[in-house]
Design a protein around this motif. Structure first.
Motif: not given
Length: 698
Positions: A442-447, A466-470, A474-477, A482-483
């Motif tokens: 559950r690393q993903l977060t929502l903006h 959805v946003r994926w912090p790294n 930083g944030f993985i686009p 998604i693809p």
């Protein structure tokens, strides 16, 4: 065998005759000596009547005299052989000759002058026993009967010897006869074997040819014909049986290796040919190119015209492919519209490139079926063997990667495999692994990006993104992962994750009295098509106690790809019954949006960014944007202009009556904790900018 039996019988008869002769000669000799000397010699016999000894009553009589010579000569004449008389010498312990039938003329055969210890009969004679057997005479062998001459006190006095001729002549004749019989037998056997072998070879020739045919069948090769089927014997029956096996194998081969729709090879044939080509390539003198071909959107042909028409298109496509790649190509249909072609002896790929261009030219021409023109869009991936792959699995994979690249390229119809393609796949695999771990932990977060009413600058809704912090990047686009999620099926888990988190946050806002309007969640086509999707939405709403009208589900026109309109309609009706809002996202990017709007139960329309971008600077584009807004309003839909990034674009949406505007001009997507502060800034900025823009417009 007959000769051998005859030889044995003759040998036995000869032996019996010789024994009889020698016995008669001995008896005659004993009788002659006994009667010729007036009983000076008295004969004693054994149980068979053969003489065992001669007893001499006058010891001095045994010396050289004419009477003994005459008697010995008479004995020799009576048995057609020879006779001799020997006297025992106590001085020399040998038997010395006294008389014989042999003469001493020059050239005659001399009889042995004495019988010594080396003589074969010596041991018997000194013990007073007779001897019957072969004895040497001047280098030759004679069959003799030696009778001991005994005195009254049983002392040895001499020996009488009679014989019936030379035994070595008999042995020689016997040996010659034996040799002739053996030679004749060998010759006969050789002739029988030769003639029999030639006969058997002629008779077994059909069996050998039928065995060769059977071996060809066992190796998977289909013979042109089975020989000897016209014979009316056992060979003909066997040939007919093999012919039936050939027919059966031909049918099984077609079932196992032939595609029933196109008559091309099937998946099993393809992998067998590919394995064989890779084995041959290991010699270093053989190479081939592997072509993977399919058609974009072929499933629409089946959906529109039915599978029967689709199969006819595939059959005609196979004919065109065969014409394009030539007779040496090994063509197989491995799935619906996937064809794989092996081109032998194409090490550098030049033949494949030429044939690929020819195939594209032939396949892009329309197919005329039932007076209907049907078109397909071929895409081709090419891999070179063994340069690009050393095993079957890798070869098939890299050709598929090249095909994927051909599909992704704009206007590109064929693509060769290259190292960067493989690197991209490795990157995708790594991204997939990381994404699985991120979902699990559950690393993903929502903006949330606000949707603002352009006239009142009030909040009408929020889109959950959805946003994926790294730590490192930083944030993985989303465009990076998604693809990958869509290709690997992780989009199902990701979509449910976003739905859960969005409903959970919306429920909190509701409890806090925050009027956010509704929260919008994007739904992927794969997620939308799941039979249990509507039930999952309902369960999620109930789990978080969120009113259904607070959730808006956004779908794009991609949900209609490979899915019938009726199926989409049924799913949307289930969602509508639950009470959630439905939005058609990216309107205008497809060719059938008007049909969808007219028939399907949407409440909201999101205009694609392409229509509002720079529309404030181009009057014609502004009119087009105005027309789309008017179309949506005429259908009773709520209109959202998506992607407004400038002051002019925002104001244009307000002037033409959009219900909401979403874009960077108002706000990017922000965490839930920053949303309220951001909304205050939006109201101040948007209000002043809109008023100013309307004044300039007036």
């Amino acid at each position: 065998m007959v000769s051998s039996l005859s030889y044995l019988e003759l040998s036995r008869e000869t032996e019996d005759s010789t024994v009889t002769r020698i016995d008669r000669a001995a008896r005659a000799a004993a009788a002659i000596l006994e009667h010729g000397t007036s009983d000076l010699f008295q004969s004693t016999s054994d149980s068979d009547g053969n003489p065992s000894s001669l007893r001499l009553s006058v010891p001095t009589y045994l010396k050289s005299n004419s009477q003994l010579d005459q008697l010995i000569t008479a004995i020799g004449n009576s048995n057609d052989g020879a006779a001799s008389l020997y006297k025992w010498s106590s001085t020399t312990n040998v038997f010395d000759r006294l008389a014989t039938t042999f003469d001493d003329t020059e050239g005659s055969l001399h009889f042995e002058p004495s019988i010594d210890r080396n003589h074969p009969a010596f041991a018997n004679l000194v013990e007073g026993r007779p001897f019957i057997g072969n004895v040497p005479v001047q280098g030759r062998t004679r069959l003799a009967y030696l009778i001991p001459v005994l005195l009254e006190n049983n002392q040895i006095a001499g020996v009488v010897e009679v014989d019936v001729g030379d035994m070595d002549d008999l042995a020689l004749a016997k040996s010659r006869l034996q040799t002739r019989i053996v030679s004749a037998a060998i010759l006969i056997i050789a002739l029988v074997v030769l003639i029999g072998g030639l006969f058997l070879r002629r008779e077994f020739r059909p069996l050998r040819q039928l065995a060769k045919t059977a071996e060809e069948l066992a190796n998977g090769n289909q013979p042109d014909q089975v020989p000897y089927t016209g014979r009316q014997d056992e060979i003909g029956d066997l040939a007919h049986g093999l012919e039936r096996v050939t027919d059966l194998q031909d049918k099984l081969h077609k079932l196992a290796y032939i595609d029933q729709v196109t008559t091309a090879g099937n998946r099993a044939r393809y992998f067998a040919d590919l394995s064989d080509a890779l084995k041959r390539s290991k010699s270093g003198t053989f190479g081939a190119s592997l072509i993977h071909l399919d058609f974009n959107g072929f499933s629409k042909i089946n959906d529109t015209f039915g599978h029967q028409i689709g199969n006819r298109v595939l059959l005609q496509a196979y004919v065109r492919i065969a014409n394009a790649f030539g007779p040496s190509a090994q063509i197989a249909r491995i799935s619906s519209d996937d064809f794989c072609i092996l081109l032998p002896h194409d090490i550098e790929g030049s033949i494949a490139e030429t044939c690929a261009n020819r195939a594209i030219e032939l396949l892009t021409a329309p197919f005329n079926i039932n007076e209907t023109e049907i078109r397909v869009e071929p895409r081709i991936g090419i891999a070179l063997l063994p340069q690009d792959a050393q095993d079957v699995e890798t070869a098939h994979r890299v050709a598929g990667l090249a095909l994927r690249a051909a599909k992704e390229g704009d206007g590109l119809r064929y693509e060769f495999f290259s190292a960067p393609l493989n690197e991209r796949v490795q990157t995708d695999m790594l991204m997939e692994t990381l994404l699985r771990a991120a979902l699990k932990t559950r690393q993903l977060t929502l903006h949330y990006q606000p949707q603002i009413c352009p006239k009142t600058c009030s909040l009408t809704g929020l889109e959950a993104l959805v946003r994926w912090p790294n730590k490192n990047r930083g944030f993985i686009p989303p465009s990076d992962f998604i693809p990958i999620a869509e290709k690997t099926g992780l989009i199902l888990e990701l979509g449910q994750y976003v739905l859960e988190e969005a409903c959970k946050q919306a429920a909190k806002w509701t409890e806090q009295g925050f009027d956010f309007g509704h929260v919008s969640v994007n739904v992927s086509p794969l997620q939308f098509r799941q039979p249990s999707f509507a039930d999952r939405v309902k369960e999620t709403l109930e789990k978080h106690n969120l009113p259904a009208d607070r959730l808006c589900l956004e779908v794009t026109e991609n949900v209609f790809v490979d899915t019938s309109e009726q199926c989409v309609h049924d799913i949307l009706l289930k969602l509508q019954k639950i009470g959630v809002q439905l939005s058609l996202d990216d309107f205008g990017s497809g060719y059938s949006s008007l049909i969808y709007l007219h028939r399907l139960p949407f409440q909201e329309l999101k205009i694609d960014r392409a229509f509002i971008s720079e529309a404030d600077q181009a009057e014609q584009k502004a009119h087009l944007f105005q027309a789309i807004v008017g179309l949506g309003r005429s259908l009773g839909l709520r209109i959202i202009a998506e992607g407004a990034e400038t002051e002019g674009e925002f104001a244009l949406a307000a002037i033409y009556g959009c219900d909401s505007v979403q874009g960077f001009f108002c706000s990017p997507a922000v965490p839930a904790s920053q949303l309220r502060n951001r909304l205050e800034e939006i109201r101040k900025l948007a209000s002043s900018k809109t008023i100013a823009w309307e004044q300039r417009r007036a």
